[in-house]
Design an enzyme around this catalytic site. Sequence first.
Site, mmCIF file in Angstrom:
data_model
loop_
_atom_site.group_PDB
_atom_site.id
_atom_site.type_symbol
_atom_site.label_atom_id
_atom_site.label_comp_id
_atom_site.label_asym_id
_atom_site.label_seq_id
_atom_site.Cartn_x
_atom_site.Cartn_y
_atom_site.Cartn_z
ATOM 1 N N ASP A 170 0.813 -1.179 -0.079
ATOM 2 C CA ASP A 170 0.046 -0.177 -0.093
ATOM 3 C C ASP A 170 0.756 1.116 0.013
ATOM 4 O O ASP A 170 1.855 1.322 0.926
ATOM 5 C CB ASP A 170 -0.993 0.000 1.105
ATOM 6 N N ASP A 220 -4.013 2.426 -4.990
ATOM 7 C CA ASP A 220 -2.621 2.338 -4.458
ATOM 8 C C ASP A 220 -2.194 1.138 -3.586
ATOM 9 O O ASP A 220 -1.321 1.066 -3.005
ATOM 10 C CB ASP A 220 -2.265 3.665 -3.618
ATOM 11 N N GLU A 221 -3.158 -0.121 -3.982
ATOM 12 C CA GLU A 221 -2.708 -1.218 -3.168
ATOM 13 C C GLU A 221 -3.045 -2.455 -3.969
ATOM 14 O O GLU A 221 -3.865 -2.389 -5.031
ATOM 15 C CB GLU A 221 -3.653 -1.276 -1.735
HETATM 16 P P1 TTP Z 1 -5.408 5.098 1.550
HETATM 17 O O1 TTP Z 1 -4.354 3.886 0.921
HETATM 18 O O2 TTP Z 1 -6.311 4.741 2.230
HETATM 19 O O3 TTP Z 1 -4.766 6.259 1.946
HETATM 20 P P2 TTP Z 1 -3.002 6.988 1.718
HETATM 21 O O4 TTP Z 1 -2.559 6.251 0.589
HETATM 22 O O5 TTP Z 1 -3.460 8.379 1.592
HETATM 23 O O6 TTP Z 1 -2.599 6.947 3.240
HETATM 24 P P3 TTP Z 1 -1.715 5.610 3.643
HETATM 25 O O7 TTP Z 1 -0.276 5.896 4.093
HETATM 26 O O8 TTP Z 1 -2.558 5.426 5.108
HETATM 27 O O9 TTP Z 1 -2.175 4.533 2.776
HETATM 28 O O10 TTP Z 1 -5.934 5.718 -0.028
HETATM 29 C C1 TTP Z 1 -5.047 6.024 -1.209
HETATM 30 C C2 TTP Z 1 -5.639 7.004 -1.804
HETATM 31 O O11 TTP Z 1 -7.067 6.984 -1.996
HETATM 32 C C3 TTP Z 1 -5.254 8.296 -1.180
HETATM 33 O O12 TTP Z 1 -3.966 8.606 -1.313
HETATM 34 C C4 TTP Z 1 -6.613 9.327 -1.494
HETATM 35 C C5 TTP Z 1 -7.739 8.360 -1.759
HETATM 36 N N1 TTP Z 1 -8.766 8.440 -0.899
HETATM 37 C C6 TTP Z 1 -9.823 9.224 -1.016
HETATM 38 O O13 TTP Z 1 -9.902 9.860 -1.844
HETATM 39 N N2 TTP Z 1 -10.729 9.068 0.029
HETATM 40 C C7 TTP Z 1 -10.706 8.446 1.189
HETATM 41 O O14 TTP Z 1 -11.472 8.507 1.970
HETATM 42 C C8 TTP Z 1 -9.481 7.439 1.206
HETATM 43 C C9 TTP Z 1 -9.365 6.635 2.606
HETATM 44 C C10 TTP Z 1 -8.473 7.409 0.277
HETATM 45 MG MG MG Z 2 -2.063 4.180 0.864
#
Ligand code: TTP
Ligand code: MG
Length: 385
Positions: free
Chosen positions: A40, A138-139
């Site tokens: 991720d 992103d995962e």
């Molecule tokens: P995530 O992987 O949940 O969050 P992240 O990558 O920003 O942070 P982390 O380091 O905790 O993994 O989500 C991936 C992307 O999806 C995030 O950058 C933006 C988008 N997203 C939204 O637009 N709204 C949301 O509520 C979430 C959780 C994510």
């Molecule tokens: Mg992320």
Amino acid sequence: MCSMSPVTFTSPALPVYPDDLPRLNRGVQEVNRRIILHIDMDSFYASVEMQRRPELSSKPVVIGADPKQGKGRGVVSTCSYEARAFGIRSAMPISQAFVLCPHAVFLPPDFPAYVQASAVVMEILRSYGFPTEQVSIDEAFLDLSSLGHFASAQSLADEIKAVIRARLGLSSSIGIAPGRAVAKIASDFRKPDGLTVVTPPALQDFLAPLPVRTIPGVGKKAEAMLFEMGIRTIGDLARQDIQGLIGRFGRSAVALHQLAHGIDESGIVDGQETKSISRETTFDTDTDDVDLIVSTLDSLIRSVCGNLAEEQLRFRTLTIKIRYPGFITRNRSRSMSHYSGDAEPVRLLAHSLFREEYDGRKVRLIGIRLSSFEKKDTCQATLPL
Ligand code: TTP
Ligand code: MG
């Protein structure tokens, strides 16, 4: 972002099950042959922005709606870890984020840039040739079972993190475990820039102290129900009588209980073909503010359209998902008579389905899904909606 050394849990304690749970015993033997990696990206949208604008490095950066000096509508998409130190989180109203950190750098999302970075990450992951399943922008999961050893999987994880950093300047977090759910829990265990390896004998010791909320799929409501039963950690859950759990949660309790024992039977769905593109946002606080809901929906629409364009696809079916408090979820779908790759039909259809479905109650989650695709180069010109 700080760098952390890999952690390997190697406790020798093997799970012991009561005789009346033979299925669990069988499960643990089968699952222990698997090596699953979950990756991720860290603060993904914010990291893409910070990478291309070095002047933002180490600053609190918030991606989302325009805060308009605290009067803005809409929500936070994500934020840098520096902004998280101020209490800012995804899906929080942007006005609240502004109050928490007015000097943060607030930026609108640039979805095409994030979709492009995501495509490079996925290309890197697939280049190793293992079964790979992308689960969000992103995962992804990789099935590394053919490597045979967790130590080899850990070396590969180190390499993947380094290659992504070299190609894109972005950091990622990886979890490796004998099952999909534990791999996901492990990737989140040490963020950012984490690498957590949970070997089969260490599963239960790793899981036991973690809050039940860390289990994928356990949200606020299920957490509250578990708390009522005196279950706060995954260890508490493992010790709970399965019959009592089934009485409370129904059949889904079995998977939950198995996971608490380190058993996770779901595998990887490998396949390049896109079956659906979806995005959803859970509001920080349930809301009946229609402007906020619609502006959040518009942000999700822009995001799925970026994905549609990047993958050169046209869609035919759109689904709107509205979740009200109490886990009441309503989906409304419509299929068009033709395929379209344009943003405007998505917006018109999504707004129309939202108007038809929304009943004025407070909303917990809003989501959108596109499905029924065809490749752009194989179809005729788009017809008007
Ligand atoms: P995530 O992987 O949940 O969050 P992240 O990558 O920003 O942070 P982390 O380091 O905790 O993994 O989500 C991936 C992307 O999806 C995030 O950058 C933006 C988008 N997203 C939204 O637009 N709204 C949301 O509520 C979430 C959780 C994510
Ligand atoms: Mg992320």
